[in-house]
Write a protein that holds these residues in place. Sequence first.
Motif, short mmCIF file in Angstrom:
data_model
loop_
_atom_site.label_atom_id
_atom_site.label_comp_id
_atom_site.label_asym_id
_atom_site.label_seq_id
_atom_site.Cartn_x
_atom_site.Cartn_y
_atom_site.Cartn_z
N LEU A 164 -1.23 6.73 -5.35
CA LEU A 164 -1.96 5.73 -6.12
C LEU A 164 -1.83 6.02 -7.61
O LEU A 164 -2.03 7.15 -8.06
CB LEU A 164 -3.45 5.74 -5.73
CG LEU A 164 -4.38 4.82 -6.54
CD1 LEU A 164 -4.01 3.36 -6.34
CD2 LEU A 164 -5.83 5.08 -6.16
N LEU A 208 -9.17 -4.03 0.59
CA LEU A 208 -9.30 -2.97 1.59
C LEU A 208 -10.48 -3.21 2.53
O LEU A 208 -10.44 -2.80 3.69
CB LEU A 208 -9.44 -1.61 0.90
CG LEU A 208 -8.21 -1.15 0.11
CD1 LEU A 208 -8.47 0.20 -0.55
CD2 LEU A 208 -6.98 -1.07 1.01
N CYS A 258 0.81 -1.22 0.00
CA CYS A 258 0.00 0.00 0.00
C CYS A 258 0.84 1.27 0.00
O CYS A 258 0.29 2.37 0.13
CB CYS A 258 -0.94 0.00 1.21
SG CYS A 258 -2.16 -1.33 1.17
N LEU A 277 -11.69 5.80 -4.37
CA LEU A 277 -11.08 7.05 -3.94
C LEU A 277 -11.70 7.58 -2.66
O LEU A 277 -11.03 8.26 -1.88
CB LEU A 277 -11.19 8.09 -5.05
CG LEU A 277 -10.40 7.77 -6.33
CD1 LEU A 277 -10.65 8.83 -7.39
CD2 LEU A 277 -8.91 7.65 -6.05
N GLN A 331 -6.08 9.31 3.40
CA GLN A 331 -4.77 9.96 3.41
C GLN A 331 -4.17 10.14 2.01
O GLN A 331 -2.99 10.45 1.88
CB GLN A 331 -3.80 9.14 4.27
CG GLN A 331 -4.26 8.92 5.70
CD GLN A 331 -4.45 10.21 6.48
OE1 GLN A 331 -3.71 11.17 6.29
NE2 GLN A 331 -5.45 10.24 7.34
N LEU A 332 -4.97 9.95 0.97
CA LEU A 332 -4.45 10.05 -0.40
C LEU A 332 -3.95 11.47 -0.68
O LEU A 332 -4.66 12.45 -0.47
CB LEU A 332 -5.54 9.68 -1.40
CG LEU A 332 -5.10 9.62 -2.87
CD1 LEU A 332 -4.11 8.48 -3.08
CD2 LEU A 332 -6.31 9.43 -3.78
N LEU A 350 -9.89 6.26 0.72
CA LEU A 350 -8.47 6.53 0.97
C LEU A 350 -8.33 7.89 1.64
O LEU A 350 -8.06 8.90 0.99
CB LEU A 350 -7.69 6.50 -0.35
CG LEU A 350 -7.90 5.24 -1.21
CD1 LEU A 350 -7.11 5.36 -2.51
CD2 LEU A 350 -7.53 3.98 -0.44
N ALA A 366 -6.17 1.03 4.29
CA ALA A 366 -6.64 2.12 3.43
C ALA A 366 -5.98 3.44 3.83
O ALA A 366 -5.72 4.29 2.97
CB ALA A 366 -8.16 2.23 3.52
N LYS A 367 -5.68 3.60 5.11
CA LYS A 367 -5.04 4.84 5.58
C LYS A 367 -3.58 4.91 5.18
O LYS A 367 -2.97 5.99 5.28
CB LYS A 367 -5.17 4.94 7.10
CG LYS A 367 -6.60 5.03 7.59
CD LYS A 367 -6.65 5.12 9.11
CE LYS A 367 -8.09 5.19 9.61
NZ LYS A 367 -8.15 5.27 11.10
N LYS A 368 -3.00 3.79 4.75
CA LYS A 368 -1.58 3.78 4.38
C LYS A 368 -1.36 4.29 2.96
O LYS A 368 -0.24 4.65 2.59
CB LYS A 368 -1.03 2.36 4.50
CG LYS A 368 -1.20 1.71 5.87
CD LYS A 368 -0.35 2.38 6.91
CE LYS A 368 -0.46 1.65 8.25
NZ LYS A 368 0.38 2.28 9.30
N ILE A 369 -2.40 4.29 2.14
CA ILE A 369 -2.23 4.64 0.73
C ILE A 369 -2.24 6.15 0.56
O ILE A 369 -3.27 6.81 0.68
CB ILE A 369 -3.35 4.00 -0.13
CG1 ILE A 369 -3.30 2.48 -0.03
CG2 ILE A 369 -3.20 4.44 -1.60
CD1 ILE A 369 -4.37 1.76 -0.82
N LYS A 370 -1.07 6.70 0.28
CA LYS A 370 -0.93 8.13 0.01
C LYS A 370 -0.61 8.40 -1.45
O LYS A 370 -0.73 9.53 -1.91
CB LYS A 370 0.17 8.73 0.90
CG LYS A 370 -0.13 8.63 2.39
CD LYS A 370 0.97 9.28 3.21
CE LYS A 370 0.65 9.21 4.70
NZ LYS A 370 1.71 9.86 5.52
#
Length: 380
Positions: A84, A71, A54, A149, A154-155, A152, A78-82
């Motif tokens: 994508l 997810l 992630c 989208l 923290q995206l 997420l 999901a919070k780890k994906i910054k």
Amino acid sequence: MVTQSGLLGLPAELQMQITAHLVGDAKNVHHVPRLLNLALTCRHLARVAHEALCLAPVLQSSKVHLLLRYLFKYPELAKKIKNLTIETKETRKDKAYPVHIAHLEPDMLGHCKRHVRTLPVQKYIQDNMIASLKSERFEDHGILLGLLLTMLPQLEQLYLGSSILLNFPLFRNMIPNETDTDWTKPDWADGPDLTWVMSLIGPKLTSLELPIDLRRTPEANIWMPLSISQLPKYFPNLRWLSIPHMAATEITKTSCSDIIPPHLETLVLTDARCNCFKSFSEGLVDHGDQIALFPRLSKIALYHRYPVTPTDEAATKALADVGIKVFEYIPDCCLRSGDEFYHPWKYTPAEIGALEDCRHTEYATEWDRAALQCDSDDDD
């Protein structure tokens, strides 16, 4: 019991840094087998490998339902994906488009419905989304990508260069309708309203790469000028932006104020075939006072220029005088495929050139179709 030494004895932060090396850099998209091998060693490292997946996932749009399932199973990830990246490679092969996704399984549909009910939109919009999710087959991937989208929180960085605009109805409010004829009407109008997704994620993004493929219909032979507007409204905190050159030219009548958010530092213009940059660049400078109208903008990069359309030297100098550096990449040939074309900013000019040389060999039997305007030296 496992002795607390070696990799397992290190702090969690160091374990993640080490595992991140298996992921590689932004140009390496083949890291999954290595992470899988790590995950099979023990349960603890399996959790580390899942988190590493992630760090900067690269998603094929036709497999979005698989990432959603992942997810839903591991919601903490999901919070780890910054960062994508979403690709649509199917559109560059001899396959019919759209690529259909089979109907959602009952458990997956249940997860999606429950998530939709938590979204900050009116109930009738939620109802329309759920009705689309219940359909037996998807005509496009837009609703699932939009749903992803929203999951997420923290995206910060979203890269869509190798996808297609058709997959992202959330951008509809940024695309003015230039004509009302049926053949240019986007299919977006028939699906649920997803434009609110842009308002939800837009303020969080610091980097955005829009699709190079700006087609609004599935017909590959239809090309039209397409402008992008209101980027500062929806993405006020962007510092890095990549858009197709055709969306920022005099053809589409797009102004700099439509494109450049107040904090933007770097603007990348991709697939820069025509010599329309001069008129756009004039909107970046107050020529009376010789000051930059966008003071944080310091670099503009134009990629894959045709050799016959170099950037106007006077325009380049005017920008340099106010502190905006212009870089342009002019290839020896016009092969336009591969990761280096859709995400050229990831590569040095030498790397792009080497990859294009490899593609010459790959397309040797399709020369007339693949290499339309190569340098005359290559024809010998």
